[in-house]
Scaffold this motif. Structure first.
Motif, mmCIF file in Angstrom:
data_model
loop_
_atom_site.group_PDB
_atom_site.id
_atom_site.type_symbol
_atom_site.label_atom_id
_atom_site.label_comp_id
_atom_site.label_asym_id
_atom_site.label_seq_id
_atom_site.Cartn_x
_atom_site.Cartn_y
_atom_site.Cartn_z
ATOM 1 N N SER A 163 -6.655 6.147 7.591
ATOM 2 C CA SER A 163 -7.793 5.370 7.699
ATOM 3 C C SER A 163 -7.559 4.654 9.220
ATOM 4 N N THR A 164 -8.578 4.088 9.448
ATOM 5 C CA THR A 164 -8.513 3.408 10.957
ATOM 6 C C THR A 164 -9.305 1.982 10.766
ATOM 7 N N VAL A 165 -8.993 1.052 11.487
ATOM 8 C CA VAL A 165 -10.095 -0.317 11.484
ATOM 9 C C VAL A 165 -10.019 -0.626 12.937
ATOM 10 N N ASP A 166 -9.900 0.387 14.004
ATOM 11 C CA ASP A 166 -9.949 0.074 15.362
ATOM 12 C C ASP A 166 -10.756 1.237 16.277
ATOM 13 N N GLY A 167 -11.706 1.929 15.396
ATOM 14 C CA GLY A 167 -12.458 3.026 15.863
ATOM 15 C C GLY A 167 -11.531 4.188 16.460
ATOM 16 N N CYS A 224 0.881 -1.124 0.005
ATOM 17 C CA CYS A 224 0.357 0.137 0.077
ATOM 18 C C CYS A 224 0.896 1.223 0.062
ATOM 19 N N ARG A 225 0.556 2.166 -0.843
ATOM 20 C CA ARG A 225 1.189 3.473 -0.955
ATOM 21 C C ARG A 225 0.549 4.571 0.201
ATOM 22 N N THR A 226 1.492 5.371 0.673
ATOM 23 C CA THR A 226 1.023 6.574 1.354
ATOM 24 C C THR A 226 1.416 7.945 0.745
ATOM 25 N N ASP A 227 1.983 7.900 -0.450
ATOM 26 C CA ASP A 227 2.356 9.098 -0.934
ATOM 27 C C ASP A 227 1.147 9.694 -1.881
ATOM 28 N N SER A 228 1.488 10.306 -3.086
ATOM 29 C CA SER A 228 0.444 10.855 -3.837
ATOM 30 C C SER A 228 -0.017 9.791 -4.841
ATOM 31 N N HIS A 229 0.752 8.579 -4.991
ATOM 32 C CA HIS A 229 0.044 7.551 -5.861
ATOM 33 C C HIS A 229 0.465 8.072 -7.382
ATOM 34 N N GLY A 230 1.289 9.066 -7.352
ATOM 35 C CA GLY A 230 1.734 9.268 -8.641
ATOM 36 C C GLY A 230 0.866 10.131 -9.620
ATOM 37 N N LEU A 231 0.050 10.693 -8.661
ATOM 38 C CA LEU A 231 -1.194 11.820 -9.261
ATOM 39 C C LEU A 231 -0.862 13.107 -9.194
ATOM 40 N N THR A 232 -1.320 13.751 -10.197
ATOM 41 C CA THR A 232 -1.249 15.352 -10.281
ATOM 42 C C THR A 232 -2.624 16.036 -10.078
ATOM 43 N N LEU A 233 -2.723 16.669 -9.068
ATOM 44 C CA LEU A 233 -4.105 17.486 -8.868
ATOM 45 C C LEU A 233 -4.063 18.846 -9.275
ATOM 46 N N LYS A 234 -4.760 19.095 -10.365
ATOM 47 C CA LYS A 234 -4.906 20.383 -10.847
ATOM 48 C C LYS A 234 -5.914 21.015 -9.949
ATOM 49 N N GLY A 261 -8.268 2.223 0.232
ATOM 50 C CA GLY A 261 -7.243 3.241 0.084
ATOM 51 C C GLY A 261 -5.828 2.808 -0.172
ATOM 52 N N CYS A 262 -5.598 1.592 -0.537
ATOM 53 C CA CYS A 262 -4.452 1.024 -0.795
ATOM 54 C C CYS A 262 -3.713 1.692 -2.097
ATOM 55 N N HIS A 263 -4.575 1.644 -3.118
ATOM 56 C CA HIS A 263 -4.253 2.422 -4.255
ATOM 57 C C HIS A 263 -5.488 3.517 -4.637
ATOM 58 N N TRP A 264 -5.091 4.550 -5.275
ATOM 59 C CA TRP A 264 -5.799 5.577 -5.712
ATOM 60 C C TRP A 264 -5.735 5.780 -7.170
ATOM 61 N N GLN A 265 -6.898 6.363 -7.699
ATOM 62 C CA GLN A 265 -6.688 6.882 -9.160
ATOM 63 C C GLN A 265 -7.531 8.127 -9.447
ATOM 64 N N SER A 266 -7.292 8.754 -10.399
ATOM 65 C CA SER A 266 -7.870 9.980 -10.680
ATOM 66 C C SER A 266 -9.432 9.694 -11.376
ATOM 67 N N ILE A 267 -10.551 10.513 -10.917
ATOM 68 C CA ILE A 267 -11.626 10.532 -11.415
ATOM 69 C C ILE A 267 -11.905 11.637 -12.211
ATOM 70 N N GLN A 268 -11.818 12.679 -11.403
ATOM 71 C CA GLN A 268 -11.876 14.083 -12.222
ATOM 72 C C GLN A 268 -10.406 14.980 -11.905
ATOM 73 N N SER A 269 -9.724 15.162 -13.266
ATOM 74 C CA SER A 269 -8.406 16.033 -12.735
ATOM 75 C C SER A 269 -8.395 17.341 -13.615
ATOM 76 N N LYS A 298 -1.973 6.186 7.238
ATOM 77 C CA LYS A 298 -1.858 7.284 6.022
ATOM 78 C C LYS A 298 -2.112 6.441 4.592
ATOM 79 N N LYS A 299 -3.231 6.962 3.873
ATOM 80 C CA LYS A 299 -3.410 6.474 2.627
ATOM 81 C C LYS A 299 -3.110 7.356 1.601
ATOM 82 N N PHE A 300 -3.189 8.524 1.783
ATOM 83 C CA PHE A 300 -2.819 9.375 0.580
ATOM 84 C C PHE A 300 -2.138 10.812 1.178
#
Length: 388
Positions: free
Chosen positions: A368-372, A41-51, A87-95, A378-380
């Motif tokens: 993200s959390t799995v224990d309340g 799982c990545r914790t960086d920007s997943h290679g995405l450019t956010l305009k 949240g392990c991997h993210w992709q762009s939907i609107q960029s 970190k996911k992104f």
């Protein structure tokens, strides 16, 4: 840009339809599997450019929604991203940087609504998508500038301005203004007929009122004295089980606030938080020692079923978002571990599994959390530098 099999775009996913029926619909087994961190799982920007939309600052998140512990979207001032694996991997939907999304609400994985600006100086547009967010169509608001929406189906929904509530039963072709009392400042509906409002009391303080007939009549359910009235929020998933955040004054990067809860449609109330501050003064309601909430101003709250609720608060004086919770329908309250940043939007598809998107551009990201809320991963991370 990374691509993961089965997730070229959220709008064309072919995952099980059982995951797309709404928040909280996943089974407990799916919840555990969907939110557990996976190897790689990545914790960086997943290679995405956010305009970003011009004049809205650096890239930052403004909305997040998970339909299940695995499938979710997050959006900001010019972009929308999505994940199908918790949240392990993210992709762009609107960029494209065309829309600055202030709220997103998906009914299914394909059909959703959004409030977004195309110009920082103009009011929100009401948008609808039928393909997961890849494309949006503008829906008429009848000339009303909505700052929040709440849809129950593709036909029936509510639009809220600062003081008024409007309802559509025909997918936005027409809107009807509900009869709400003067000085109404917040409304929340559980069904198209059952809802709650927060009203500035004429003599000072707050009234909380309930309707069971779609807003034709309102009944008083709670009055809280407050030296200052600056607003509040109402949350709940059941018409009898309601959480009310009341704000007092603000000063020195501090906000005073209280949290009330009812499990029986307002017949009885319990004050869970009484949070006075030196800068904001007394909290609304009686001062009760030992009922301290997360530090700062309340940013967002989530109610999950009739048992769990989470509150996020932050202050510009501290680079930390505080989080509090109840897992037993308000009988007890606990402040748990927070995350770095300022401003937070929550999405909890299950009682213990959830996400927070920090809305500040500095150290902005998704956790993200799995224990309340005891531990967060970190996911992104908002990428730097940001293309404009």
């Amino acid at each position: 840009m990374m691509k993961r099999k089965g997730f070229a775009m959220l709008g064309v996913m072919t995952l099980s339809a059982a995951l797309f029926t709404g928040i909280g619909s996943a089974s407990s087994a799916e919840a555990a599997a969907g939110a557990e961190p996976a190897a790689g799982c990545r914790t960086d920007s997943h290679g995405l450019t956010l305009k970003t939309l011009p004049d809205t600052g650096d890239a930052h998140f403004q909305a997040i929604q998970f339909l299940s512990p695995s499938i979710g979207r997050a959006a900001g001032n010019g972009f929308m991203i999505g994940t199908s694996d918790g949240g392990c991997h993210w992709q762009s939907i609107q960029s494209s940087g065309k829309y600055s999304f202030n709220q997103i609400q998906f009914l299914t994985n394909s059909v959703g609504y959004a409030l977004a600006q195309t110009d920082a100086a103009k009011p929100n547009l009401l948008l609808r998508t039928a393909n997961g967010g890849s494309a949006f169509k503008t829906i008429s608001t009848g000339g009303n500038a909505f700052n929040r929406i709440q849809f129950f189906s593709q036909q029936v929904g509510f639009g809220f301005t600062q003081a008024f509530t409007y309802k559509t039963t025909n997918a936005g072709q027409t809107w009807t203004k509900l009869s709400t009392p003067p000085n109404t400042r917040y409304a929340h509906f559980i069904t198209p007929d059952k809802g709650w409002i927060l009203v500035f009391h004429s003599g000072g303080g707050y009234d909380v009122k309930r309707t069971v007939d779609g807003g034709r009549t309102w009944s008083n359910k709670l009055y809280v004295h407050s030296e200052q009235t600056s607003g509040g929020m109402i949350y709940g998933t059941d018409s009898s089980d309601i959480w009310v955040v009341l704000l007092g004054g603000s000063g020195m990067s501090q906000t005073s606030y209280s949290l009330y809860h009812t499990a029986d449609a307002g017949e009885h109330w319990k004050q869970l938080i009484s949070n006075p501050t030196a800068g904001g003064g007394p909290a609304p309601g009686p001062k009760v020692d030992g009922l301290t909430g997360p530090f700062g101003a309340p940013q967002d709250m989530q109610a999950i079923g009739k048992k769990a609720a989470y509150l996020a608060a932050s202050s510009g004086a501290v680079d930390q978002i505080g989080i509090g919770r109840s897992l037993d329908d308000g009988r007890t309250w606990k402040n748990v571990t927070g995350v770095p940043g300022y401003g937070g939007k929550l999405s909890f598809p299950a009682a213990l599994s959830g996400y927070i998107a920090t809305t500040s551009s500095l150290s902005g990201g998704i956790y993200s959390t799995v224990d309340g809320g005891i531990h967060w991963s970190k996911k992104f991370s908002i990428p730097e530098p940001v293309e404009k």
